[in-house]
Design a protein around this motif. Structure first.
Motif, PDB file in Angstrom:
ATOM      1  N   UNK A 261       0.815  -1.221   0.000  1.00  0.00           N
ATOM      2  CA  UNK A 261       0.000   0.000   0.000  1.00  0.00           C
ATOM      3  C   UNK A 261       0.848   1.270   0.000  1.00  0.00           C
ATOM      4  N   UNK A 262       1.987   1.238   0.685  1.00  0.00           N
ATOM      5  CA  UNK A 262       2.875   2.408   0.694  1.00  0.00           C
ATOM      6  C   UNK A 262       3.416   2.666  -0.701  1.00  0.00           C
ATOM      7  N   UNK A 263       3.817   1.602  -1.394  1.00  0.00           N
ATOM      8  CA  UNK A 263       4.340   1.735  -2.761  1.00  0.00           C
ATOM      9  C   UNK A 263       3.256   2.248  -3.712  1.00  0.00           C
ATOM     10  N   UNK A 264       2.038   1.726  -3.562  1.00  0.00           N
ATOM     11  CA  UNK A 264       0.937   2.198  -4.421  1.00  0.00           C
ATOM     12  C   UNK A 264       0.635   3.661  -4.167  1.00  0.00           C
ATOM     13  N   UNK A 265       0.654   4.078  -2.889  1.00  0.00           N
ATOM     14  CA  UNK A 265       0.409   5.474  -2.550  1.00  0.00           C
ATOM     15  C   UNK A 265       1.509   6.360  -3.147  1.00  0.00           C
ATOM     16  N   UNK A 266       2.752   5.897  -3.056  1.00  0.00           N
ATOM     17  CA  UNK A 266       3.871   6.641  -3.633  1.00  0.00           C
ATOM     18  C   UNK A 266       3.705   6.777  -5.151  1.00  0.00           C
ATOM     19  N   UNK A 267       3.319   5.684  -5.809  1.00  0.00           N
ATOM     20  CA  UNK A 267       3.119   5.734  -7.266  1.00  0.00           C
ATOM     21  C   UNK A 267       1.968   6.656  -7.634  1.00  0.00           C
ATOM     22  N   UNK A 268       0.897   6.627  -6.828  1.00  0.00           N
ATOM     23  CA  UNK A 268      -0.235   7.517  -7.101  1.00  0.00           C
ATOM     24  C   UNK A 268       0.166   8.978  -6.928  1.00  0.00           C
ATOM     25  N   UNK A 269       0.974   9.259  -5.902  1.00  0.00           N
ATOM     26  CA  UNK A 269       1.439  10.632  -5.708  1.00  0.00           C
ATOM     27  C   UNK A 269       2.326  11.085  -6.855  1.00  0.00           C
ATOM     28  N   UNK A 270       3.193  10.192  -7.340  1.00  0.00           N
ATOM     29  CA  UNK A 270       4.049  10.543  -8.488  1.00  0.00           C
ATOM     30  C   UNK A 270       3.213  10.778  -9.745  1.00  0.00           C
ATOM     31  N   UNK A 271       2.192   9.955  -9.943  1.00  0.00           N
ATOM     32  CA  UNK A 271       1.328  10.121 -11.108  1.00  0.00           C
ATOM     33  C   UNK A 271       0.583  11.446 -11.047  1.00  0.00           C
ATOM     34  N   UNK A 272       0.025  11.772  -9.877  1.00  0.00           N
ATOM     35  CA  UNK A 272      -0.692  13.039  -9.732  1.00  0.00           C
ATOM     36  C   UNK A 272       0.236  14.235  -9.918  1.00  0.00           C
ATOM     37  N   UNK A 273       1.457  14.129  -9.403  1.00  0.00           N
ATOM     38  CA  UNK A 273       2.423  15.217  -9.571  1.00  0.00           C
ATOM     39  C   UNK A 273       2.764  15.401 -11.041  1.00  0.00           C
ATOM     40  N   UNK A 274       2.916  14.304 -11.768  1.00  0.00           N
ATOM     41  CA  UNK A 274       3.235  14.403 -13.197  1.00  0.00           C
ATOM     42  C   UNK A 274       2.046  14.966 -13.985  1.00  0.00           C
ATOM     43  N   UNK A 275       0.831  14.611 -13.594  1.00  0.00           N
ATOM     44  CA  UNK A 275      -0.349  15.144 -14.276  1.00  0.00           C
ATOM     45  C   UNK A 275      -0.523  16.634 -13.992  1.00  0.00           C
TER      46      UNK A 275
END
Length: 93
Positions: free
Chosen positions: A31-45
């Motif tokens: 879950x921590x890795x998924x949250x990190x990936x979601x944050x990176x995706x949102x930052x890139x968007x």
């Protein structure tokens, strides 16, 4: 938008084909890795800094091509447009 990578997409020993973030299976990620990936995706968007000089160059080159074609073939372009619109306007243009 230009993407620069400092690390290879494949990690040694990783099973399967990883995605762009180096994850082989998102469902198996913590879950921590998924949250990190979601944050990176949102930052890139949210990052709206694009390749402005590239788009300006494309726009100017397109305008130059249109002006050059219009200067060389304006009569033919007008005739093509009139012939294309005639069926919709009842033959009168």
């Amino acid at each position: 938008m230009t993407v620069h990578r400092n690390r290879p997409l494949r990690r040694p020993g990783a099973g399967g084909a990883p995605d762009a973030c180096g994850v082989t299976d998102l469902a198996a990620a913590s879950p921590t890795r998924r949250r990190h990936l979601a944050q990176r995706l949102l930052a890139r968007l949210r990052d709206d800094s694009g390749d402005v000089p590239g788009w300006v160059l494309i726009t100017l080159m397109t305008a130059g091509i249109v002006v050059a074609l219009w200067a060389v073939a304006s009569d033919q372009i007008v005739r093509i447009f009139e012939n294309a619109m005639a069926p919709f306007l009842g033959g009168s243009l």
